[in-house]
Design a protein around this motif. Structure first.
Motif, PDB file in Angstrom:
ATOM      1  N   HIS A   4     -11.476  -4.761   0.336  1.00  0.00           N
ATOM      2  CA  HIS A   4     -10.481  -3.893  -0.302  1.00  0.00           C
ATOM      3  C   HIS A   4      -9.461  -4.736  -1.058  1.00  0.00           C
ATOM      4  CE1 HIS A   4      -8.382   0.034  -0.512  1.00  0.00           C
ATOM      5  NE2 HIS A   4      -7.306  -0.729  -0.620  1.00  0.00           N
ATOM      6  N   THR A   5      -9.105  -4.302  -2.250  1.00  0.00           N
ATOM      7  CA  THR A   5      -8.017  -4.962  -2.972  1.00  0.00           C
ATOM      8  C   THR A   5      -6.862  -3.988  -3.137  1.00  0.00           C
ATOM      9  OG1 THR A   5      -8.873  -4.318  -5.152  1.00  0.00           O
ATOM     10  CG2 THR A   5      -9.581  -6.459  -4.281  1.00  0.00           C
ATOM     11  N   ALA A   6      -5.654  -4.528  -3.084  1.00  0.00           N
ATOM     12  CA  ALA A   6      -4.443  -3.703  -3.166  1.00  0.00           C
ATOM     13  C   ALA A   6      -3.884  -3.705  -4.581  1.00  0.00           C
ATOM     14  CB  ALA A   6      -3.381  -4.236  -2.204  1.00  0.00           C
ATOM     15  N   ARG A   7      -3.114  -2.685  -4.883  1.00  0.00           N
ATOM     16  CA  ARG A   7      -2.379  -2.648  -6.140  1.00  0.00           C
ATOM     17  C   ARG A   7      -1.305  -3.743  -6.147  1.00  0.00           C
ATOM     18  NH1 ARG A   7      -2.606   3.179  -5.167  1.00  0.00           N
ATOM     19  NH2 ARG A   7      -3.857   4.184  -6.784  1.00  0.00           N
ATOM     20  N   SER A   8      -0.846  -4.060  -7.324  1.00  0.00           N
ATOM     21  CA  SER A   8       0.316  -4.922  -7.511  1.00  0.00           C
ATOM     22  C   SER A   8       1.575  -4.067  -7.419  1.00  0.00           C
ATOM     23  CB  SER A   8       0.215  -5.571  -8.892  1.00  0.00           C
ATOM     24  OG  SER A   8       1.462  -6.094  -9.313  1.00  0.00           O
ATOM     25  N   GLY A  47       1.741  -0.112  -6.331  1.00  0.00           N
ATOM     26  CA  GLY A  47       1.849   0.469  -4.995  1.00  0.00           C
ATOM     27  C   GLY A  47       1.599  -0.516  -3.874  1.00  0.00           C
ATOM     28  N   VAL A  48       1.451   0.044  -2.686  1.00  0.00           N
ATOM     29  CA  VAL A  48       1.228  -0.745  -1.482  1.00  0.00           C
ATOM     30  C   VAL A  48       0.057  -0.132  -0.725  1.00  0.00           C
ATOM     31  CG1 VAL A  48       3.676  -1.323  -1.325  1.00  0.00           C
ATOM     32  CG2 VAL A  48       2.807   0.649  -0.063  1.00  0.00           C
ATOM     33  N   GLN A  94       0.176  -3.910   3.529  1.00  0.00           N
ATOM     34  CA  GLN A  94      -0.155  -4.983   2.591  1.00  0.00           C
ATOM     35  C   GLN A  94       0.605  -4.736   1.290  1.00  0.00           C
ATOM     36  OE1 GLN A  94      -4.215  -5.122   1.179  1.00  0.00           O
ATOM     37  NE2 GLN A  94      -3.894  -7.025   0.038  1.00  0.00           N
ATOM     38  N   ILE A  95       1.337  -5.742   0.849  1.00  0.00           N
ATOM     39  CA  ILE A  95       1.830  -5.726  -0.526  1.00  0.00           C
ATOM     40  C   ILE A  95       1.269  -6.962  -1.219  1.00  0.00           C
ATOM     41  CG2 ILE A  95       3.916  -4.399  -0.043  1.00  0.00           C
ATOM     42  CD1 ILE A  95       5.512  -6.972  -0.407  1.00  0.00           C
ATOM     43  N   SER A  96       1.259  -6.913  -2.539  1.00  0.00           N
ATOM     44  CA  SER A  96       0.583  -7.980  -3.264  1.00  0.00           C
ATOM     45  C   SER A  96       1.138  -8.109  -4.674  1.00  0.00           C
ATOM     46  CB  SER A  96      -0.921  -7.666  -3.335  1.00  0.00           C
ATOM     47  OG  SER A  96      -1.653  -8.836  -3.641  1.00  0.00           O
TER      48      SER A  96
END
Lengths: 111, 314
Positions: free
Chosen positions: B259-263, B292-293, B59-61
């Motif tokens: 869960h939430t991902a970093r930018s 991050g990812v 996951q990237i965001s």
């Protein structure tokens, strides 16, 4: 500064109610009013004005915002330091919000 | 590894769950084995691979291509660093999801630049839009690029590795004073999409704004997210992956892991710790530890998917 044209308003957004004008920042009239967006807040959030006055919003955040009053007016996306002006030609309460961050709300009371 | 891996057997792991209440909000937070620590991406990928050779995806965001403000004058550069990290992983992930805010201002050049960098991963990428991807006047650039085969404003589902994935759009038609919004049409589609699926099918829901209420004062939640969660209630394994808040947050509620991902572009403050949720300027040396990812590993017969958050540096 953003220029405004008819595309800024949807076809059904009540053009008859009010007209938007673009004013050079250096020639603001005495009855013109400023609202700043700082930290995701419209400041002031409530503003009382007279019919015919023009309000100019300036986005001072590092994140884009919009100014939308359902059926009344809608700005383009304002990036940092972009401005949007609207002249209120009819009395009434104009609630508005940022369509990107809808917890940001404000109201213009026109007498 | 234990602090990184949220995929352990639910019962035993639950014994060590730490619960804390976010002051003033009444929201109950669970942290599994503490906040995910920093770990080099190669180490973590190898560790995940050693534990289970099952399907893994990334996951990237919030790449915010075009952002150039003090919090990160070169968001395209840090996206490129993230893709380099991904390319250095010893085990190639099956695919990638991008949970929105690909661009900062929905400009064609921003979409082009994002695609140029992300395509260097040579992975299939499944996108959902963030509010920053729908800013062009005709609201067509995102959909021209990523909307093919999707419904409504861009929602869709697909199956991979025995997992059912659902990409949702909660950044359209937001109401004054409200939060993210899925809308009746999308919810009806979701209910229909899940109908007939075996309850043992692991479900992954992904969308830009958190589907759970993280911090409504900053708009961090989805007005009708609870409706979507009702539809997945009966399933044994549900993972909800979001972005938007530019930091890692996790909550486990029954069979559902949020869960939430970093930018990859810039960090945002923890809820309530700053006057606004805007970009957070940190020391240059610290920036990459806050970007991050995430990689997500699915092991057959395990209730939870293992989620490993990897910063660009640190």
């Amino acid at each position: 500064m953003k220029t405004l044209n008819r595309r800024d308003f949807g076809v059904d957004l009540g053009l008859a109610l009010a007209a938007a004008v673009l004013l050079p920042a250096t020639k603001a009239r005495a009855d013109d009013l400023e609202i700043h967006i700082d930290n995701f807040v419209f400041q002031p959030a409530e503003l009382k004005i007279k019919v015919g006055a023009t309000v100019t919003w300036t986005n001072r955040d590092d994140i884009p915002h919009t100014i939308v009053s359902a059926g009344k007016f809608r700005s383009k996306t304002l990036d940092t330091d972009d401005k949007f002006s609207f002249t209120f030609t009819n009395a009434g309460d104009y609630e508005y919000f940022c369509s990107l961050h809808p917890h940001m709300t404000g109201i213009i009371k026109v007498e | 590894m234990s602090g990184q891996d949220h995929g352990d057997d639910g019962v035993s792991r639950r014994k060590v769950l730490e619960c804390m209440t976010w002051a003033g909000t009444g929201v109950l937070w669970t942290v599994t084995g503490g906040v995910p620590r920093s770990l080099g991406i190669i180490d973590s990928a190898q560790a995940a691979n050693a534990v289970a050779p099952g399907m893994s995806f990334l996951q990237i965001s919030d790449s915010h291509v075009g952002f150039d403000k003090p919090a990160n004058p070169n968001a395209l550069g840090t996206l490129e660093e993230a893709v380099s990290k991904i390319n250095a992983m010893p085990t190639k992930p099956s695919f990638m999801i991008h949970t929105g805010d690909i661009t900062h201002l929905s400009k064609a050049a921003e979409f082009d630049n994002a695609d140029r960098i992300i395509s260097q991963s040579k992975l299939d990428v499944h996108y959902v839009p963030g509010e920053h991807d729908f800013l062009d006047e005709d609201v067509k650039l995102y959909r021209e690029r990523y909307g093919r085969g999707t419904r409504g404003q861009g929602w869709y589902s697909f199956d991979a590795g025995g997992v059912h994935f659902v990409g949702l759009v909660n950044v359209v038609d937001l109401k004054a004073g409200g939060l993210g919004n899925l809308g009746a049409e999308q919810l009806a589609w979701l209910e229909d999409d899940l109908r007939g699926k075996s309850k043992s099918t692991p479900i992954v829901l992904f969308a830009h704004i958190p589907l759970w209420t993280v911090y409504p004062e900053w708009g961090w939640g989805t007005e009708d997210g609870g409706r979507a969660l009702e539809y997945v209630k009966g399933f044994g394994s549900v993972t909800v992956l979001n972005g938007h808040i530019h930091q890692v947050m996790q909550k486990v509620e029954g069979n559902v892991t949020f869960h939430t991902a970093r930018s990859t572009a810039f960090p945002q403050p923890a809820p309530g710790t700053a006057p606004s949720p805007g970009p957070m300027k940190v020391e240059d040396a610290k920036l990459r530890s806050m970007l991050g990812v995430a990689s997500i590993n699915f092991k057959q017969n395990e209730q939870r998917l293992a989620i490993i958050d990897t910063p660009l540096q640190g």
